[in-house]
Write an enzyme that holds these catalytic residues in place. Structure first.
Site, mmCIF file in Angstrom:
data_model
loop_
_atom_site.group_PDB
_atom_site.id
_atom_site.type_symbol
_atom_site.label_atom_id
_atom_site.label_comp_id
_atom_site.label_asym_id
_atom_site.label_seq_id
_atom_site.Cartn_x
_atom_site.Cartn_y
_atom_site.Cartn_z
ATOM 1 N N ASN A 184 -65.584 -41.356 65.673
ATOM 2 C CA ASN A 184 -64.485 -40.533 66.419
ATOM 3 C C ASN A 184 -63.209 -41.317 66.341
ATOM 4 O O ASN A 184 -63.063 -42.567 66.201
ATOM 5 C CB ASN A 184 -65.127 -40.503 67.886
ATOM 6 C CG ASN A 184 -66.375 -39.759 68.047
ATOM 7 O OD1 ASN A 184 -66.618 -38.567 67.301
ATOM 8 N ND2 ASN A 184 -67.277 -40.105 68.789
ATOM 9 N N SER A 219 -70.674 -42.768 67.805
ATOM 10 C CA SER A 219 -71.000 -42.162 68.907
ATOM 11 C C SER A 219 -72.517 -42.744 69.267
ATOM 12 O O SER A 219 -73.238 -43.414 68.200
ATOM 13 C CB SER A 219 -71.445 -40.420 68.696
ATOM 14 O OG SER A 219 -72.515 -40.276 69.655
ATOM 15 N N SER A 270 -42.316 -55.677 96.943
ATOM 16 C CA SER A 270 -42.133 -55.601 95.605
ATOM 17 C C SER A 270 -42.631 -56.673 94.644
ATOM 18 O O SER A 270 -42.879 -56.373 93.412
ATOM 19 C CB SER A 270 -40.804 -55.104 94.923
ATOM 20 O OG SER A 270 -39.961 -55.925 95.346
ATOM 21 N N GLU A 288 -56.681 -40.348 69.714
ATOM 22 C CA GLU A 288 -56.864 -39.182 71.098
ATOM 23 C C GLU A 288 -56.194 -40.036 72.207
ATOM 24 O O GLU A 288 -55.604 -39.354 73.175
ATOM 25 C CB GLU A 288 -58.497 -39.147 71.437
ATOM 26 C CG GLU A 288 -58.976 -38.204 70.415
ATOM 27 C CD GLU A 288 -60.558 -38.565 70.546
ATOM 28 O OE1 GLU A 288 -61.120 -37.443 71.108
ATOM 29 O OE2 GLU A 288 -61.253 -39.453 69.977
ATOM 30 N N LYS A 291 -39.450 -49.761 89.063
ATOM 31 C CA LYS A 291 -39.999 -50.488 88.207
ATOM 32 C C LYS A 291 -41.163 -50.407 87.723
ATOM 33 O O LYS A 291 -41.427 -50.592 86.342
ATOM 34 C CB LYS A 291 -39.829 -52.145 88.992
ATOM 35 C CG LYS A 291 -38.434 -52.735 89.022
ATOM 36 C CD LYS A 291 -38.074 -53.763 89.923
ATOM 37 C CE LYS A 291 -37.094 -53.918 90.619
ATOM 38 N NZ LYS A 291 -36.885 -52.749 91.594
ATOM 39 N N LYS A 312 -71.377 -39.567 63.410
ATOM 40 C CA LYS A 312 -70.008 -39.341 63.935
ATOM 41 C C LYS A 312 -69.046 -40.282 63.844
ATOM 42 O O LYS A 312 -69.602 -41.810 63.937
ATOM 43 C CB LYS A 312 -69.947 -38.795 65.540
ATOM 44 C CG LYS A 312 -70.525 -37.398 65.701
ATOM 45 C CD LYS A 312 -70.294 -36.846 66.986
ATOM 46 C CE LYS A 312 -68.756 -36.486 67.165
ATOM 47 N NZ LYS A 312 -68.587 -35.910 68.458
ATOM 48 N N ASN A 361 -28.548 -56.494 95.686
ATOM 49 C CA ASN A 361 -28.323 -55.031 94.868
ATOM 50 C C ASN A 361 -27.627 -55.235 93.530
ATOM 51 O O ASN A 361 -28.158 -54.647 92.586
ATOM 52 C CB ASN A 361 -27.384 -54.190 95.810
ATOM 53 C CG ASN A 361 -28.033 -54.030 97.289
ATOM 54 O OD1 ASN A 361 -29.333 -54.027 97.336
ATOM 55 N ND2 ASN A 361 -27.064 -53.458 98.150
ATOM 56 N N THR A 415 -47.720 -23.409 59.036
ATOM 57 C CA THR A 415 -47.136 -22.797 60.203
ATOM 58 C C THR A 415 -48.215 -21.971 60.937
ATOM 59 O O THR A 415 -49.010 -21.457 60.415
ATOM 60 C CB THR A 415 -45.939 -21.770 59.755
ATOM 61 O OG1 THR A 415 -46.575 -20.617 59.099
ATOM 62 C CG2 THR A 415 -44.866 -22.465 58.868
ATOM 63 N N HIS A 416 -48.027 -22.009 62.518
ATOM 64 C CA HIS A 416 -49.254 -21.678 63.240
ATOM 65 C C HIS A 416 -50.459 -22.140 62.859
ATOM 66 O O HIS A 416 -51.475 -21.421 63.142
ATOM 67 C CB HIS A 416 -49.273 -20.000 63.162
ATOM 68 C CG HIS A 416 -48.007 -19.332 63.060
ATOM 69 N ND1 HIS A 416 -47.259 -18.649 64.129
ATOM 70 C CD2 HIS A 416 -47.065 -19.020 62.180
ATOM 71 C CE1 HIS A 416 -46.050 -18.028 64.001
ATOM 72 N NE2 HIS A 416 -45.969 -18.258 62.677
ATOM 73 N N TYR A 454 -26.958 -48.226 96.957
ATOM 74 C CA TYR A 454 -28.185 -48.488 96.952
ATOM 75 C C TYR A 454 -28.913 -47.993 98.161
ATOM 76 O O TYR A 454 -28.656 -47.911 99.256
ATOM 77 C CB TYR A 454 -28.325 -49.993 96.761
ATOM 78 C CG TYR A 454 -29.666 -50.527 96.772
ATOM 79 C CD1 TYR A 454 -30.234 -50.775 95.591
ATOM 80 C CD2 TYR A 454 -30.491 -50.686 97.997
ATOM 81 C CE1 TYR A 454 -31.826 -51.027 95.607
ATOM 82 C CE2 TYR A 454 -31.606 -51.266 98.068
ATOM 83 C CZ TYR A 454 -32.284 -51.365 96.899
ATOM 84 O OH TYR A 454 -33.608 -51.794 96.811
ATOM 85 N N GLN A 493 -36.230 -49.276 94.425
ATOM 86 C CA GLN A 493 -37.558 -49.840 94.295
ATOM 87 C C GLN A 493 -38.444 -49.612 93.191
ATOM 88 O O GLN A 493 -39.294 -50.151 92.840
ATOM 89 C CB GLN A 493 -37.631 -50.783 95.489
ATOM 90 C CG GLN A 493 -38.987 -51.933 95.483
ATOM 91 C CD GLN A 493 -39.064 -52.669 96.495
ATOM 92 O OE1 GLN A 493 -38.300 -53.472 96.951
ATOM 93 N NE2 GLN A 493 -40.381 -52.574 97.206
HETATM 94 N N1 ARG Z 1 -36.649 -55.461 95.687
HETATM 95 C C1 ARG Z 1 -35.398 -54.774 95.674
HETATM 96 C C2 ARG Z 1 -35.618 -53.572 94.860
HETATM 97 O O1 ARG Z 1 -36.265 -53.801 93.978
HETATM 98 C C3 ARG Z 1 -34.120 -55.472 95.654
HETATM 99 C C4 ARG Z 1 -33.066 -54.971 95.963
HETATM 100 C C5 ARG Z 1 -33.242 -55.171 97.794
HETATM 101 N N2 ARG Z 1 -31.890 -54.705 98.085
HETATM 102 C C6 ARG Z 1 -31.692 -54.526 99.471
HETATM 103 N N3 ARG Z 1 -30.561 -54.068 100.233
HETATM 104 N N4 ARG Z 1 -32.769 -54.482 100.411
HETATM 105 O O2 ARG Z 1 -34.590 -52.607 94.670
#
Ligand code: ARG
Length: 464
Positions: free
Chosen positions: A292, A284, A30, A297, A332, A290, A117, A162-163, A324, A329
């Site tokens: 835009n 454009s 990660s 948008e 994120k 134009k 964790n 409205t509408h 966990y 993971q």
């Molecule tokens: N990179 C992991 C995550 O984002 C960190 C936690 C990992 N924990 C484990 N027991 N492998 O969740």
């Protein structure tokens, strides 16, 4: 050897020619995205080590080396000198491995009474908290931009819809204040989310707590959390704070998207209610006439990925047994992407709201068309002649039909023509058929009368 290579090529193919190791590294790592958490990771580690030393779990000499090492690592990352390694999986192991290179054995003591964790939970909460604080500020700026425009246009009449059909005249200031209410609720949701996440996960360890005599209140305070979390199993399984962030971002994006849609419509030559500044529109490449509304948008489109992020994380979390699991993971990237885009969308919208020019003449013209004061006629019949509203509605319908036939608005009917529809109608009727009279009469609390709008503006100025 050559044979081996061939077999593995057949088995795995493409970029995974080197086999299971490469696939595992790619799916498991990660660091590519969680390096964003470096500052929170280091802050959390310093708080943890400081507490360990205070509790006599590690020696003061170790603490000194750990803190100095972590500070150096922060500098290395910020100056781009740090080499991240995918083999080390994530930000936590990258930082710890570098610390070991720098200070040796003492580095190994940092992870006492802690697990990745609770570590990742603390890093991510700190990051989301900071992002929520930024969102709150951004929303406040957007709201004040709207308050300025509302004040300027507290009495500027426009058609209310409205509408998307002309309904009754309103003021542009009143319409702006509708968005103030919406973004005001978003801001409140942000504040609540901060309140909900303000507990420190540090010390939950892997899932069951720890036998070491740690002080979780001390680390909670050092990291700026209100208090420590109360259940170690929940602490390492919980991503509600990420889900709350994504859901409030999705609601806010929905508000921004509705506004963007109105800006797109209002800036067409057919409506001509507003003109966007050059800064937030493009020409454009082929049609020189134009202009835009690209920024609007794109704000409208950002809703797609932000809503998607919410659904993605809800789906990741929905079947997970406690505590966990590595599935988490995947939280994120969704949050990072949504955060970057909601921030950008709010900033772009703030710019558009500040810069747009209002075409008051076009708004006024449109406000008077489509028999927008028909309700005012009906209300006059109720008020002045004592007609039941249903009957007044019927009489007004006849007046609209007569005006349509004659090709005028309601005020274009002569008194004679109106009397032919209902003989109780007097000259006084012309006082309510104008758009200004119509908006001025709607003085009920929260209504569109300019004085009401001004008092709502004052209320909000006070609140922010
Ligand atoms: N990179 C992991 C995550 O984002 C960190 C936690 C990992 N924990 C484990 N027991 N492998 O969740």
């Amino acid at each position: 050897m050559a044979e081996d290579k061939k077999t593995s090529n057949q088995m795995w193919g493409g970029r995974f020619a080197s086999g299971p190791d490469a696939i595992m590294e790619e799916i498991n790592a990660s660091i590519g995205f969680d390096k964003k958490l470096y500052a929170q990771d280091i802050e959390g580690s310093i708080a943890h080590a400081t507490m360990l030393a205070k509790q006599g779990i590690i020696k003061d000499e170790d603490l000194e080396q750990i803190v100095a090492g972590l500070n150096t690592i922060r500098d290395e990352i910020e100056s781009g000198k740090f080499e991240f390694s995918r083999k080390l999986e994530d930000i936590h192991m990258n930082v710890e491995a570098r610390l070991r290179d720098m200070i040796g054995a003492a580095a190994g003591r940092l992870h006492t009474a802690r697990s990745r964790n609770d570590q990742v939970a603390v890093d991510f909460r700190l990051w989301v908290k900071q992002e929520l604080q930024k969102t709150e500020k951004a929303l406040t700026t957007l709201i004040s931009a709207f308050l300025d425009r509302a004040e300027e246009h507290a009495a500027t009449v426009m058609p209310g819809f409205t509408h998307l059909q002309t309904a009754q005249p309103v003021t542009f200031g009143h319409h702006c204040m509708a968005y103030v209410e919406m973004f005001g609720r978003d801001r409140l949701r942000v504040r609540h989310a901060i309140e909900h996440l303000d507990e420190s996960p540090l010390g939950a360890a892997a899932l069951a707590g720890t036998p070491y005599p740690i002080d979780r209140h001390m680390t909670a305070e050092a990291l700026g959390f209100r208090e420590p979390t109360r259940n170690s199993i929940d602490t390492v399984s919980d991503r509600d704070f990420a889900l709350e962030f994504l859901s409030l971002a999705a609601i806010c994006a929905t508000h921004l998207s509705r506004l963007a849609e109105e800006i797109v419509i209002w800036s067409t030559p057919q409506f001509g209610f507003i003109r966007l500044s050059d800064a937030f529109s493009t020409g454009s490449s082929i049609m020189p006439q134009k202009k835009n509304p690209d920024a609007a948008e794109l704000v409208r489109a950002k809703t797609g990925r932000i809503n998607g992020a919410l659904i993605a994380l809800l789906t990741v979390m929905k079947g997970l047994p406690l505590a966990y699991s590595k599935d988490m993971q995947e939280d994120k990237e969704q949050v990072f992407d949504a955060a970057a885009n909601i921030e950008l969308a709010i900033a772009a919208m703030t710019g558009m709201v500040r810069d747009l020019t209002v075409n008051e003449d076009n708004m006024r013209k449109a406000a008077g068309s489509g028999y927008s004061t028909a309700t005012d006629l009906a209300d006059w019949l109720v008020r002045e002649l004592g007609l039941p509203f249903r009957d007044a509605h019927h009489v007004t319908g006849a007046a609209v039909a007569a005006a349509e036939k004659k090709g005028t608005d309601l005020a274009g009917l002569s008194l004679e023509e109106l009397k032919a529809i209902h003989d109780g109608i007097t000259d006084d009727i012309y006082n309510v058929l104008t758009v200004d009279a119509s908006v001025a009469s709607r003085k009920s609390f929260g209504g569109t009368a300019p004085d009401q709008v001004r008092s709502q503006i004052a209320y909000w100025r006070d609140r922010i």
